[in-house]
Design an enzyme around this catalytic site. Structure first.
Site, short mmCIF file in Angstrom:
data_model
loop_
_atom_site.label_atom_id
_atom_site.label_comp_id
_atom_site.label_asym_id
_atom_site.label_seq_id
_atom_site.Cartn_x
_atom_site.Cartn_y
_atom_site.Cartn_z
N CYS A 350 0.79 -1.23 0.00
CA CYS A 350 0.00 0.00 0.00
C CYS A 350 0.83 1.29 0.00
CB CYS A 350 -1.02 0.00 1.13
SG CYS A 350 -0.52 -0.75 2.67
N ARG A 379 6.97 -11.43 4.95
CA ARG A 379 6.58 -11.26 6.35
C ARG A 379 7.22 -12.37 7.17
NH1 ARG A 379 0.12 -9.87 5.41
NH2 ARG A 379 0.49 -8.12 3.97
N GLN A 397 0.68 -10.86 -3.39
CA GLN A 397 -0.70 -10.40 -3.19
C GLN A 397 -1.26 -9.82 -4.49
OE1 GLN A 397 -0.06 -7.70 0.27
NE2 GLN A 397 -1.49 -9.07 1.30
N ASP A 399 -2.94 -7.23 -5.17
CA ASP A 399 -3.23 -6.07 -4.35
C ASP A 399 -3.77 -4.91 -5.17
OD1 ASP A 399 -3.29 -5.35 -1.74
OD2 ASP A 399 -1.13 -5.22 -1.46
N HIS A 401 -5.42 -0.88 -4.76
CA HIS A 401 -5.74 0.27 -3.93
C HIS A 401 -6.50 1.27 -4.78
CE1 HIS A 401 -2.47 -1.65 -1.67
NE2 HIS A 401 -3.21 -1.29 -0.64
N LYS A 482 -13.97 -2.84 7.71
CA LYS A 482 -13.69 -3.67 6.54
C LYS A 482 -14.77 -4.71 6.35
CE LYS A 482 -10.89 -7.09 9.03
NZ LYS A 482 -9.68 -7.94 8.98
N HIS A 528 -8.39 -0.44 0.43
CA HIS A 528 -7.51 -1.59 0.23
C HIS A 528 -8.38 -2.75 -0.25
CE1 HIS A 528 -4.14 0.05 2.79
NE2 HIS A 528 -5.16 0.71 3.30
#
Length: 655
Positions: A350, A379, A397, A399, A401, A482, A528
């Site tokens: 992000c 991670r 991911q 991902d 945004h 969320k 997100h």
């Protein structure tokens, strides 16, 4: 002095008048077997809980989620009592209910053996048969310390109180400390006791069925800096039938374990030379992954997303601004010092997407701006929680945004949620549930009106989608409410997959702006959105969902040609060439194995289509189909065979 002889309560929605001193169990006329506890003013309570004027009382049945958790927690107490009966030197850790079961941690000199578990289970059955009563007793901190002086881990929990984790809160999560005594119903003697918040079933006899599953090591309070205890896992259910169903599901899940299938189907591996949680993808696994990613890219293109690429490393200043170094440092890999600067492998994408947004001024005409990346993150998960592709240290991911104007938020979320569901359906998933996680009670950033606006926009998206959902009050992150989308797989397991999160922190931290139609500078909302969660985890879920027999469009090898004899190979090679021209992944088995062995090999590899050819097929310009089910269709003209395969691949259907 007058005393109140009766008072009013609300009982399962109806107003009632009850006598003073009435307990929740008496008001509910609970038999202690189907109704095992009560909710009083929204709080779970024992049936022995005394009621007061105005109380709102609801029954908790043993076959409800809450009822099962209470019954399983009581079973954990029975197990701990049995362990201390058989191993008097054992010290108690914690024993919470968990999904589908319970566990309890013990400090013992030697790890438990399978024979030990059999002895413990036998002793548990004796305790259940005795019908020992669970009795709640409030105690002061001082009294608790005196009573539990020989239990060092309990003493540590007493010192925690409000700072306990979710699992520890079953011990000390309430406003006061309580001990539960197990009382012999005949003699009234104390048989065992434990520090516990409760509630519990009325007596051990209420526990219908249970089974101890396994034992293993677990660090006290989840930290490798603490002593390693021995954890025993068990399961308990409201009936033998439900427990048998669960145990059957576990057997099926073991067959479907993606780690096992990954090795058998030659898809991926975790070489020890590379490190735990870091997968390498073999050619066959790489093919399926590429197909998954390419299809996702195509759908995102049609959905109006713009593709971005960001590096795997960044200076620490980016994560200082984002706040990750404040609240996520333990989950990050250690820093690297280079040329006077500190660099980190990225755990999140992000902040990088925010940098792209900030690269130049933005106008309201550009919004909503949807960025998408297949971004690999790192991670540092503890080794004890690593689990194949579903819990890894390096993963990619999908991902996205989205930056939008406040007035665009509700419609954008509704569109995003529909996009998520439609794409997941394309991969063959059909059962969806959602969870709306709202503002935490205490620790949160942003203004209340922002949280209300964001939460209502998420709720609007859920209502518009028609998805069944529950509200998880206070379960949102400190910076955002969320939606979590869950799926159920072929054997009924629930998996959390996609997330939609309205971020109330990042736009402010990075001072994001856009120029509004009236010329003013305004702050955008940031959403997100992770659809798969991670490519690796989604791949593992699909692999287990399909038990390795992926639908043709995802299968690494879609077709294998199996000649009856060597002279039939050229015919199948011609068919294979035509299939390749149509984009079909095909092989011809030219090995020296006999035909039946080649068929068995193809079945083991879970290849969707086997095309067999013998003299008759060659003479007629045909092939014989053999499917994964064992069904066979003979003498199919080549063009018809190709059309059938291409149609199944194009329509993403399972065969």
């Amino acid at each position: 002095m007058s005393t109140v002889s009766e008072f009013r309560i609300t009982l399962d929605g109806d107003e009632r008048v009850v006598a003073a001193g009435t307990t929740a169990g008496e008001a509910l006329d609970a038999d202690g077997r189907s109704v095992i506890a009560a909710r009083v003013n929204g709080q779970a309570r024992d049936l022995a809980h005394p009621l007061a004027e105005g109380d709102v009382v609801e029954s908790v049945t043993i076959d409800s989620e809450e009822g099962r958790a209470i019954m399983r927690h009581s079973t954990a107490h029975v197990m701990a009592q049995a362990v201390q009966d058989l191993f008097p030197e054992a010290k108690l850790g914690i024993g919470p209910p968990v999904e589908n079961g319970f566990y309890y941690d013990f400090d013992v000199a030697q790890p438990f053996t399978p024979e030990d578990l059999k002895r413990i289970e036998k002793r548990m059955r004796e305790i259940v048969k005795q019908g020992q009563e669970f009795r709640r007793r409030p105690v002061s901190d001082q009294d608790a310390r005196q009573e539990l002086a020989g239990e060092p881990y309990k003493l540590e929990l007493i010192g925690l109180k409000g700072g306990a984790s979710d699992e520890e809160s079953v011990e000390v999560g309430g406003g006061e400390l309580t001990i539960y005594d197990n009382i012999d119903p005949k003699s009234g003697d104390l048989r065992w006791k434990d520090l516990c918040r409760g509630p519990h079933v009325p007596s051990t006899r209420v526990i219908p069925v249970f089974k101890l599953m396994r034992s293993g090591g677990a660090y006290w309070r989840g930290s490798e800096k603490n002593p390693q205890l021995q954890r025993i896992y068990g399961t308990a259910w409201e009936s033998k039938e439900r427990q048998d169903e669960y145990l059957h599901m576990l057997e099926e899940a073991e067959k479907r374990d993606h780690r096992k299938l990954g090795a058998e189907l030659d898809l991926f591996s975790f070489p020890s030379e590379i490190g735990g949680g870091l997968a390498v993808w073999h050619p066959k696994g790489g093919v399926t992954r590429r197909v998954m990613e390419e299809y996702s890219r195509q759908r995102h293109e049609r959905g109006g997303y713009e593709f971005v690429v960001t590096p795997h490393l960044t200076k620490s200043t980016l994560f200082e601004t984002s706040g990750h170094l404040d609240w996520y440092a333990e989950g990050m890999y250690p820093p690297m010092e280079m040329e006077g600067a500190t660099y980190y492998p990225k755990p999140m994408n992000c902040p990088f997407h925010i940098m792209i947004y900030k690269a130049r001024g933005r106008s309201y005409r550009e919004l909503p701006l949807r960025m998408f990346e297949l971004g690999t993150v790192y991670r540092f998960e503890k080794s004890g929680v690593l689990h194949g592709l579903t819990r890894a240290r390096g993963f990619t991911q999908d991902d996205s945004h989205i930056f939008c104007a406040p007035e665009q938020l509700a419609d954008e979320l509704a569109s995003l949620l529909q996009f998520v569901i439609d794409l997941l359906r394309d991969y063959g998933l059909t059962e969806f549930e959602a969870e709306l996680a709202t503002r935490p009670e205490e620790k949160y950033v942003g203004e209340l009106w922002e949280w209300e606006q964001a939460t209502e926009a998420l709720r609007h998206a859920l209502e518009k989608s028609g998805l069944p959902y529950v509200v998880a009050e206070g379960e949102g992150a400190f910076y955002a409410p969320k939606i979590d989308v869950h799926i159920r797989d072929a054997i009924g397991r629930r998996w959390q997959l996609s997330t939609l999160q309205v971020d109330l922190q990042m736009p402010q931290r990075f001072d994001l702006e856009f120029q509004a139609s009236d010329g003013t500078r305004r702050r955008p909302y940031m959403i997100h959105r992770a659809l798969f969660g991670s490519v690796e985890r989604f791949f593992a879920i699909l692999l287990e969902h399909y038990a390795g027999a992926l639908p043709p469009w995802l299968a690494p090898v879609q077709v294998v040609g199996i000649p009856i004899a060597d002279e039939h190979v050229p015919h199948l090679e011609q068919v294979a060439a035509k299939l390749r021209d149509k984009g079909i992944r095909v092989e011809v088995d030219t090995s020296s194995d006999r035909m039946q062995k080649k068929i068995r090999n193809a079945q083991k590899q879970k290849i969707p289509y086997m095309l067999l050819a013998g003299d008759d097929d060659v003479s007629k310009g045909a092939v014989s189909f053999r499917y994964r089910s064992g069904e066979q269709k003979n003498g199919v003209p080549i063009d018809e065979a190709i059309a059938e395969i291409v149609d199944a691949v194009d329509r993403h259907i399972q065969v």
